[in-house]
Design a protein around this motif. Structure first.
Motif, PDB file in Angstrom:
ATOM      1  N   ARG A 158       8.075  19.967  15.175  1.00  0.00           N
ATOM      2  CA  ARG A 158       9.080  19.956  14.115  1.00  0.00           C
ATOM      3  C   ARG A 158       8.709  18.899  13.092  1.00  0.00           C
ATOM      4  N   ASP A 159       8.476  19.314  11.869  1.00  0.00           N
ATOM      5  CA  ASP A 159       8.075  18.416  10.804  1.00  0.00           C
ATOM      6  C   ASP A 159       9.222  18.276   9.826  1.00  0.00           C
ATOM      7  N   SER A 160       9.508  17.040   9.403  1.00  0.00           N
ATOM      8  CA  SER A 160      10.615  16.801   8.483  1.00  0.00           C
ATOM      9  C   SER A 160      10.270  17.172   7.052  1.00  0.00           C
ATOM     10  N   MET A 161       9.016  17.535   6.783  1.00  0.00           N
ATOM     11  CA  MET A 161       8.605  17.903   5.420  1.00  0.00           C
ATOM     12  C   MET A 161       8.526  19.418   5.296  1.00  0.00           C
ATOM     13  N   ASP A 162       9.188  19.948   4.293  1.00  0.00           N
ATOM     14  CA  ASP A 162       9.172  21.384   4.023  1.00  0.00           C
ATOM     15  C   ASP A 162       8.065  21.669   3.013  1.00  0.00           C
ATOM     16  N   VAL A 163       6.818  21.580   3.458  1.00  0.00           N
ATOM     17  CA  VAL A 163       5.683  21.731   2.550  1.00  0.00           C
ATOM     18  C   VAL A 163       5.556  23.174   2.078  1.00  0.00           C
ATOM     19  N   SER A 187      11.506   9.566   4.164  1.00  0.00           N
ATOM     20  CA  SER A 187      12.228   9.715   5.434  1.00  0.00           C
ATOM     21  C   SER A 187      11.258   9.903   6.597  1.00  0.00           C
ATOM     22  N   PHE A 188      10.200  10.666   6.370  1.00  0.00           N
ATOM     23  CA  PHE A 188       9.211  10.904   7.426  1.00  0.00           C
ATOM     24  C   PHE A 188       8.507   9.618   7.827  1.00  0.00           C
ATOM     25  N   PHE A 189       8.110   8.789   6.861  1.00  0.00           N
ATOM     26  CA  PHE A 189       7.416   7.546   7.181  1.00  0.00           C
ATOM     27  C   PHE A 189       8.338   6.561   7.893  1.00  0.00           C
ATOM     28  N   LYS A 190       9.619   6.524   7.524  1.00  0.00           N
ATOM     29  CA  LYS A 190      10.548   5.619   8.199  1.00  0.00           C
ATOM     30  C   LYS A 190      10.730   5.987   9.666  1.00  0.00           C
ATOM     31  N   ILE A 191      10.676   7.267   9.967  1.00  0.00           N
ATOM     32  CA  ILE A 191      10.831   7.707  11.355  1.00  0.00           C
ATOM     33  C   ILE A 191       9.526   7.571  12.131  1.00  0.00           C
ATOM     34  N   ALA A 192       8.402   7.868  11.483  1.00  0.00           N
ATOM     35  CA  ALA A 192       7.121   7.956  12.200  1.00  0.00           C
ATOM     36  C   ALA A 192       6.473   6.594  12.417  1.00  0.00           C
ATOM     37  N   LEU A 193       6.590   5.683  11.454  1.00  0.00           N
ATOM     38  CA  LEU A 193       5.893   4.398  11.542  1.00  0.00           C
ATOM     39  C   LEU A 193       6.723   3.439  12.395  1.00  0.00           C
ATOM     40  N   ILE A 194       6.481   3.488  13.692  1.00  0.00           N
ATOM     41  CA  ILE A 194       7.224   2.669  14.650  1.00  0.00           C
ATOM     42  C   ILE A 194       6.341   1.522  15.125  1.00  0.00           C
ATOM     43  N   ASP A 195       6.942   0.600  15.830  1.00  0.00           N
ATOM     44  CA  ASP A 195       6.228  -0.528  16.416  1.00  0.00           C
ATOM     45  C   ASP A 195       5.895  -0.208  17.869  1.00  0.00           C
ATOM     46  N   LEU A 196       4.623  -0.314  18.213  1.00  0.00           N
ATOM     47  CA  LEU A 196       4.212   0.002  19.580  1.00  0.00           C
ATOM     48  C   LEU A 196       4.794  -0.968  20.604  1.00  0.00           C
ATOM     49  N   GLN A 197       5.047  -2.193  20.171  1.00  0.00           N
ATOM     50  CA  GLN A 197       5.487  -3.206  21.127  1.00  0.00           C
ATOM     51  C   GLN A 197       6.916  -2.964  21.626  1.00  0.00           C
ATOM     52  N   ILE A 198       7.721  -2.250  20.854  1.00  0.00           N
ATOM     53  CA  ILE A 198       9.109  -2.045  21.271  1.00  0.00           C
ATOM     54  C   ILE A 198       9.245  -0.895  22.259  1.00  0.00           C
ATOM     55  N   ARG A 222      11.909  15.632  -4.651  1.00  0.00           N
ATOM     56  CA  ARG A 222      12.292  16.164  -3.336  1.00  0.00           C
ATOM     57  C   ARG A 222      11.218  15.879  -2.291  1.00  0.00           C
ATOM     58  N   LEU A 223       9.955  16.095  -2.652  1.00  0.00           N
ATOM     59  CA  LEU A 223       8.870  15.791  -1.721  1.00  0.00           C
ATOM     60  C   LEU A 223       8.785  14.290  -1.465  1.00  0.00           C
ATOM     61  N   HIS A 224       9.006  13.501  -2.489  1.00  0.00           N
ATOM     62  CA  HIS A 224       8.976  12.049  -2.338  1.00  0.00           C
ATOM     63  C   HIS A 224      10.032  11.576  -1.345  1.00  0.00           C
ATOM     64  N   ASN A 225      11.221  12.090  -1.454  1.00  0.00           N
ATOM     65  CA  ASN A 225      12.295  11.691  -0.538  1.00  0.00           C
ATOM     66  C   ASN A 225      12.007  12.140   0.897  1.00  0.00           C
ATOM     67  N   GLN A 226      11.438  13.331   1.051  1.00  0.00           N
ATOM     68  CA  GLN A 226      11.091  13.804   2.391  1.00  0.00           C
ATOM     69  C   GLN A 226       9.998  12.934   3.016  1.00  0.00           C
ATOM     70  N   LEU A 227       9.015  12.539   2.215  1.00  0.00           N
ATOM     71  CA  LEU A 227       7.949  11.684   2.734  1.00  0.00           C
ATOM     72  C   LEU A 227       8.483  10.306   3.115  1.00  0.00           C
ATOM     73  N   LEU A 246       0.826  -1.205   0.000  1.00  0.00           N
ATOM     74  CA  LEU A 246       0.000   0.000   0.000  1.00  0.00           C
ATOM     75  C   LEU A 246       0.859   1.253   0.000  1.00  0.00           C
ATOM     76  N   LEU A 247       1.884   1.283   0.840  1.00  0.00           N
ATOM     77  CA  LEU A 247       2.759   2.453   0.902  1.00  0.00           C
ATOM     78  C   LEU A 247       3.618   2.567  -0.356  1.00  0.00           C
ATOM     79  N   ARG A 248       4.110   1.445  -0.860  1.00  0.00           N
ATOM     80  CA  ARG A 248       4.926   1.501  -2.077  1.00  0.00           C
ATOM     81  C   ARG A 248       4.120   1.983  -3.270  1.00  0.00           C
ATOM     82  N   GLU A 249       2.886   1.531  -3.371  1.00  0.00           N
ATOM     83  CA  GLU A 249       2.021   1.975  -4.469  1.00  0.00           C
ATOM     84  C   GLU A 249       1.742   3.473  -4.375  1.00  0.00           C
ATOM     85  N   THR A 250       1.520   3.954  -3.145  1.00  0.00           N
ATOM     86  CA  THR A 250       1.243   5.383  -2.966  1.00  0.00           C
ATOM     87  C   THR A 250       2.450   6.234  -3.338  1.00  0.00           C
ATOM     88  N   MET A 251       3.627   5.828  -2.906  1.00  0.00           N
ATOM     89  CA  MET A 251       4.828   6.607  -3.217  1.00  0.00           C
ATOM     90  C   MET A 251       5.167   6.544  -4.704  1.00  0.00           C
TER      91      MET A 251
END
Length: 682
Positions: free
Chosen positions: A464-469, A538-549, A531-536, A422-427
């Motif tokens: 602080r948002d990693s995306m410079d919209v 990076s943002f998803f890699k940081i934001a989408l964490i595992d709650l169990q850890i 540029r927006l694609h790369n920022q998104l 789903l995420l790969r298709e969106t990007m």
């Protein structure tokens, strides 16, 4: 004891009542319960405010249209009307949500207009006479005795002439003259449940009184307006002047409630993905009321704060002096705390020293728990924001199939979204986006960033948002100003930018892809999208964490399905069948747990009802009562005692209890004398 339903204990009158002992230990098994319940009330008050605001916003558009329709119908009182103003309110298939919606609509009409609002349902209107009685009572707020003879009432003379019958519409006419009412709004909540003939008679009667009473009809429809019109006769349709109103469906309202409550950016308690998935599946399978979703969410909050002692740490103003020792000890028994200790122990010597302090010093645990809870809540808020960003990107790009925001949030909270298709298709779709859709996407992302900045302080971690919209949006506007052609700009990843070239080499055709030459504006636009694609990414890699850890995750998350299922989806038949098949599991006794070393063997020490039920399960489709009685007597009967009356009484009582529980369905055929005796006792 197994053949008695209940016992009534009656102590002798001479026995004096034992004096009560004073309880010395307070909250022995529930430490700091009062403080935890206070935190629950504070947090749920915030959620309840969001729920009410969301419901009002969801209904506001349609309700404003209906209120304007009612106001316009009652404004022209002097003009003759040849048809009843009628509103067809298509409320959707969720019948359970119709009642709360029309109640909110009634409050809106009464507050914004000078109209009387009467809500009628099919259960209270079996015929026209009863319908008119309820209509008059609700309009005039008069309570009359329906059991009185109407003819006797009409024959009694009064001071102003003959007394009116309690189903005469002149009651409403006289009441309207005394009160300033512009119109009388009659709302039929479930019009499909009414008989078609009753609706036709009601429409004809109200139309005949239209010159004296300004009626307005509102019909609640669950299917469609066309099916409602097909049920009415042609003359009745000519007496109606209708307008259609489409209500926001319950599925859309549940999605808005989910985004406002569970996926909110300002949550101190997070509901886990498994429980959220269960609540949404139950809502979808049973098409329940929107209020049921709110009740399920409220029960989750109650369960967490009542059953979990570490939930006391969700209070930001908590001090170490206010804590009891049981709260710190409960934290040390959490599975996430144990994993945290193991991870620290595998690191350097400084971490091992911290492990010793966490196991021995309560104040160190308190300080680290406060820091970890605040940090984890910030990370979970960023995760909620990432789920909203992904959903907004798919909506702005109009991607198919459409995925709900709740599904995206559940997959994000389950750590199943980062490497998902789903995420790969969106990007990938984002890379190929033309400039006309990219403008809408930037506007959506800008609104989300503004909302996030308003929710949190910009100097904090969440702000602080990693995306410079904003910067990308300014560059995009400058590129559009330099564009000369009317066609939208394309990126280098667009399929229309590729060309296929065929080359013949040694009588073989070779196909090769080549990129078409991009214009200066297209190249600048392509770099901006990349540029927006790369920022998104990076943002998803940081934001989408595992709650169990996350350490201490049991403090700020609740994801237990078992108590929620037992309350909202109980299975009493399964519990009763299991109790009859395995009575020792519930009685917790040694007498019926095993017979001759076999767990499943029947024995006289087991309850009589359990013995009969287990023999009933072992039999075929047709059971002979005589054979059942003989088998029961062989197991439960006393060989030394020749009297079978006690055994027969046990057998009859067991059959009666099984029939009462719905576990035994005997036929009416009686084959022998023993069967007649037993069924006669039933």
């Amino acid at each position: 004891m197994e053949h008695e339903r209940c016992y009534v204990y009656q102590p002798p009158e001479t026995e004096e009542r034992a004096p009560k002992r004073q309880r010395v230990d307070k909250s022995l098994f529930q430490p700091q319960l009062k403080e935890r319940l206070q935190i629950y009330r504070d947090l749920w008050a915030e959620q309840e405010q969001r729920i009410q605001t969301t419901l009002e916003e969801a209904d506001s558009a349609t309700q404003e249209q209906i209120v304007d329709f009612v106001s316009a119908s009652g404004s022209s009182l002097d003009e003759p009307k040849f048809a009843i103003p009628t509103g067809l309110v298509v409320a959707g298939p969720s019948i359970a949500s119709h009642g709360p919606y029309f109640e909110r609509l009634g409050r809106k009409i009464r507050s914004d207009t000078e109209s009387a609002y009467i809500l009628l349902s099919s259960g209270e209107c079996p015929n026209l006479k009863t319908l008119l009685k309820n209509l008059i009572k609700k309009a005039t707020s008069r309570i009359e005795d329906e059991d009185d003879d109407d003819l006797e009432q009409s024959s009694r003379p009064s001071r102003h002439g003959p007394k009116l019958l309690n189903y005469d519409l002149r009651h409403i006419q006289d009441w309207r003259k005394k009160n300033r009412v512009s119109s009388v709004v009659v709302t039929i909540q479930d019009s499909e449940a009414f008989d078609a003939g009753l609706l036709i008679d009601l429409i004809d009667l109200l139309h005949s009184w239209l010159d004296r009473i300004p009626f307005v009809l509102l019909f609640g429809i669950a299917t469609s307006a066309d099916s409602f019109e097909d049920r009415l006769a042609g003359q009745s349709l000519r007496n109606l002047e209708g307008e259609r109103f489409d209500v926001t469906q319950s599925d859309d309202i549940v999605e808005k409630l989910f985004s406002a409550t569970v996926a909110s950016l300002d949550n101190r308690l997070f509901i886990g993905p498994q429980l959220c998935r269960r609540m949404l599946d139950r809502q979808k399978d049973y098409v329940q009321n929107v209020q049921d979703f709110c009740d399920g969410l409220k029960y989750a909050y109650m369960s967490h704060f009542y059953a979990s002692v570490p939930s006391i740490f969700l209070n930001h103003k908590l001090r170490f002096e206010d804590l009891q020792a049981d709260a710190i000890e409960a934290v040390r028994n959490l599975p996430s705390f144990r994993r945290h200790i193991e991870n620290l122990h595998e690191q350097d010597s400084f971490s091992r020293q911290l492990v010793r302090e966490l196991l021995e010093a309560d104040q160190v645990v308190f300080k680290e728990l406060q820091y970890s809870t605040t940090s984890a809540q910030e990370e979970l808020s960023v995760l909620n924001h990432a789920a909203q960003v992904l959903f907004s990107i798919r909506e702005a790009l109009q991607m198919t199939p459409r995925v709900k925001a709740s599904i995206i949030w559940i997959r994000a909270a389950s750590a199943d979204l980062l490497d998902s298709p789903l995420l790969r298709e969106t990007m990938l779709t984002l890379k190929k986006t033309p400039s006309d859709k990219f403008a809408k996407l930037l506007s959506t992302l800008s609104n989300l960033s503004d909302k996030k900045d308003m929710m949190y302080d910009k100097g904090s971690k969440q702000g602080r948002d990693s995306m410079d919209v904003s910067g990308i949006k300014k560059e995009f506007d400058s590129i559009l100003k330099q564009q000369d052609a009317s066609t939208p700009l394309r990126t280098e990843h667009d399929v229309r930018s590729d060309s296929v070239r065929a080359t013949v080499v040694a009588q073989k055709v070779l196909l090769s892809k080549h990129k078409a030459a991009l214009s200066k504006q297209d190249q600048a636009y392509s770099d901006l999208v990349t540029r927006l694609h790369n920022q998104l990414e990076s943002f998803f890699k940081i934001a989408l964490i595992d709650l169990q850890i996350l350490p201490y995750s049991e403090v700020f998350t609740y994801d237990l399905k078992s108590p929620h299922l037992e309350v909202f989806q109980p299975k009493p038949r399964f519990s009763v069948e299991r109790a009859m098949a395995s009575p020792h599991d519930y009685l917790n006794c040694d007498c019926c747990s095993a017979v001759d070393g076999k767990e499943s063997a029947l024995g006289a020490r087991q309850p009589a009802t359990a013995i009969v039920y287990q023999m009933y399960l072992e039999s075929g489709a047709l059971v002979n009562v005589t054979d059942l009685w003989s088998a029961f007597k062989a197991i439960a009967g006393d060989e030394d005692d020749g009297d079978e009356s006690k055994t027969m009484a046990l057998f009859q009582r067991a059959l009666a209890e099984l029939r009462y529980l719905g576990l035994l369905r005997p036929t009416k055929k009686k084959t022998d004398h023993v069967a007649k005796v037993m069924w006669k006792g039933l």
